[in-house]
Design an enzyme around this catalytic site. Sequence first.
Site, PDB file in Angstrom:
ATOM      1  N   HIS A  20      56.836  69.501  64.680  1.00  0.00           N
ATOM      2  CA  HIS A  20      55.382  69.317  64.705  1.00  0.00           C
ATOM      3  C   HIS A  20      55.112  68.088  65.566  1.00  0.00           C
ATOM      4  O   HIS A  20      56.052  67.484  66.124  1.00  0.00           O
ATOM      5  CB  HIS A  20      54.839  69.179  63.279  1.00  0.00           C
ATOM      6  CG  HIS A  20      55.573  68.163  62.436  1.00  0.00           C
ATOM      7  ND1 HIS A  20      55.554  66.820  62.713  1.00  0.00           N
ATOM      8  CD2 HIS A  20      56.384  68.315  61.353  1.00  0.00           C
ATOM      9  CE1 HIS A  20      56.282  66.170  61.827  1.00  0.00           C
ATOM     10  NE2 HIS A  20      56.813  67.065  60.996  1.00  0.00           N
ATOM     11  N   GLY A  27      54.613  65.114  64.912  1.00  0.00           N
ATOM     12  CA  GLY A  27      55.374  63.924  64.526  1.00  0.00           C
ATOM     13  C   GLY A  27      56.722  63.874  65.239  1.00  0.00           C
ATOM     14  O   GLY A  27      57.131  62.835  65.776  1.00  0.00           O
ATOM     15  N   HIS A  28      57.412  65.020  65.270  1.00  0.00           N
ATOM     16  CA  HIS A  28      58.704  65.080  65.986  1.00  0.00           C
ATOM     17  C   HIS A  28      58.493  64.837  67.480  1.00  0.00           C
ATOM     18  O   HIS A  28      59.263  64.118  68.124  1.00  0.00           O
ATOM     19  CB  HIS A  28      59.349  66.461  65.824  1.00  0.00           C
ATOM     20  CG  HIS A  28      59.750  66.802  64.426  1.00  0.00           C
ATOM     21  ND1 HIS A  28      59.111  67.761  63.687  1.00  0.00           N
ATOM     22  CD2 HIS A  28      60.739  66.317  63.639  1.00  0.00           C
ATOM     23  CE1 HIS A  28      59.689  67.858  62.493  1.00  0.00           C
ATOM     24  NE2 HIS A  28      60.676  66.998  62.439  1.00  0.00           N
ATOM     25  N   GLY A  39      60.981  58.620  61.920  1.00  0.00           N
ATOM     26  CA  GLY A  39      59.562  58.539  61.587  1.00  0.00           C
ATOM     27  C   GLY A  39      59.324  57.575  60.422  1.00  0.00           C
ATOM     28  O   GLY A  39      60.098  57.551  59.466  1.00  0.00           O
ATOM     29  N   LYS A  94      57.134  57.972  58.351  1.00  0.00           N
ATOM     30  CA  LYS A  94      56.703  58.774  57.197  1.00  0.00           C
ATOM     31  C   LYS A  94      57.780  58.749  56.114  1.00  0.00           C
ATOM     32  O   LYS A  94      57.489  58.657  54.943  1.00  0.00           O
ATOM     33  CB  LYS A  94      56.425  60.212  57.611  1.00  0.00           C
ATOM     34  CG  LYS A  94      55.794  60.958  56.496  1.00  0.00           C
ATOM     35  CD  LYS A  94      55.896  62.427  56.661  1.00  0.00           C
ATOM     36  CE  LYS A  94      56.052  63.005  55.296  1.00  0.00           C
ATOM     37  NZ  LYS A  94      57.277  63.758  55.153  1.00  0.00           N
ATOM     38  N   MET A 118      51.884  64.588  58.796  1.00  0.00           N
ATOM     39  CA  MET A 118      52.542  65.819  59.258  1.00  0.00           C
ATOM     40  C   MET A 118      53.968  65.886  58.707  1.00  0.00           C
ATOM     41  O   MET A 118      54.677  64.881  58.676  1.00  0.00           O
ATOM     42  CB  MET A 118      52.570  65.862  60.777  1.00  0.00           C
ATOM     43  CG  MET A 118      51.198  66.113  61.335  1.00  0.00           C
ATOM     44  SD  MET A 118      51.292  66.765  62.976  1.00  0.00           S
ATOM     45  CE  MET A 118      49.543  66.785  63.365  1.00  0.00           C
ATOM     46  N   ARG A 127      57.466  70.370  55.687  1.00  0.00           N
ATOM     47  CA  ARG A 127      57.248  70.943  54.345  1.00  0.00           C
ATOM     48  C   ARG A 127      55.783  71.284  54.083  1.00  0.00           C
ATOM     49  O   ARG A 127      55.492  71.970  53.098  1.00  0.00           O
ATOM     50  CB  ARG A 127      57.778  69.994  53.272  1.00  0.00           C
ATOM     51  CG  ARG A 127      59.300  69.940  53.233  1.00  0.00           C
ATOM     52  CD  ARG A 127      59.812  69.147  52.042  1.00  0.00           C
ATOM     53  NE  ARG A 127      61.227  69.347  51.811  1.00  0.00           N
ATOM     54  CZ  ARG A 127      62.189  68.490  52.180  1.00  0.00           C
ATOM     55  NH1 ARG A 127      61.880  67.383  52.811  1.00  0.00           N
ATOM     56  NH2 ARG A 127      63.468  68.748  51.920  1.00  0.00           N
TER      57      ARG A 127
END
Length: 283
Positions: free
Chosen positions: A34, A36-37, A147, A149, A184, A187
């Site tokens: 997504h 984020g990647h 990330g 996150k 994002m 999952r």
Amino acid sequence: MIIEELPENAARIVREWRRDGKTICLVPTMGYFHEGHLSLMKHGLQLADKVIVSLFVNPTQFGANEDLSVYPQDLEGDCHKAERTGVDLLFCPAASAVYREKHQTVVSVKDVSNRLCGLNRPGHFDGVATIVTKLFNMFSPEFALFGEKDYQQLVVIKTMVSDLDMPVTVKGVPTIREHDGLAMSSRNSYLDPEERAIAPVLYETLNDIRTSFKTKKTPAAVLPLVEKAKAKITRFTQCSVDYLEVFDERDLSPAEVISENCRAAGAIRINGKVRLIDNLSMK
Ligand code: PAF
């Protein structure tokens, strides 16, 4: 973009790049890309001459009752996205090529692994530290990106790199969010429309904690803010809270009073099945 499944072939290609004086950045992932990647990959392209993305759903970081068998995958889509972004090498090995027969070594980063997510996912960060060590050893990258996150994962890896004198610079890359604040994550694809509508509550509560801290003239005590945040989440009967904490972002030690060095983080479950995590700096 080169796509390579065999560790020895991928490592050989990277050795040749290094011989030619190229700098290397590694972006470890489990795929199902997504934004984020893609942001990690773009940061990598700014930092180094060559970017390697590893795509491997690492079995050793999943617990027995977790989602390994249903973890979302889309190799073809991922190849297109990585190639369009400008990645040089996509390394997508089979599990048997990574963990050969009789593999028995585990890398364990003690204290920082055994808090927050580590309490609900015993062994998870050992699996992460072990696969990341193997990837570092395969490719000897100058840089590796993760990330923010997964903030605890970032601290685990930075601690490991410092403790074991690994010659790599690890950097965190800011979380990319949907328009309503939801972080994002691959999952998120597990969420049905009703669950998706509820999911931003985790970010909202982390943001509430930050706003209270920023607007208080006196030091903000953590406990009442966290209790209020938990109540906001559990007003949805579908939601339960695995944890919600404020901690010192340098070593994950719990905070009683919020300061600029703190981060708030949480993990919630929606309808018992989808587990979402997020965190926010108090700066
Ligand atoms: O964050 C992830 O996707 C994974 O934990 C990682 C770092 C690729 C290790 O398997």
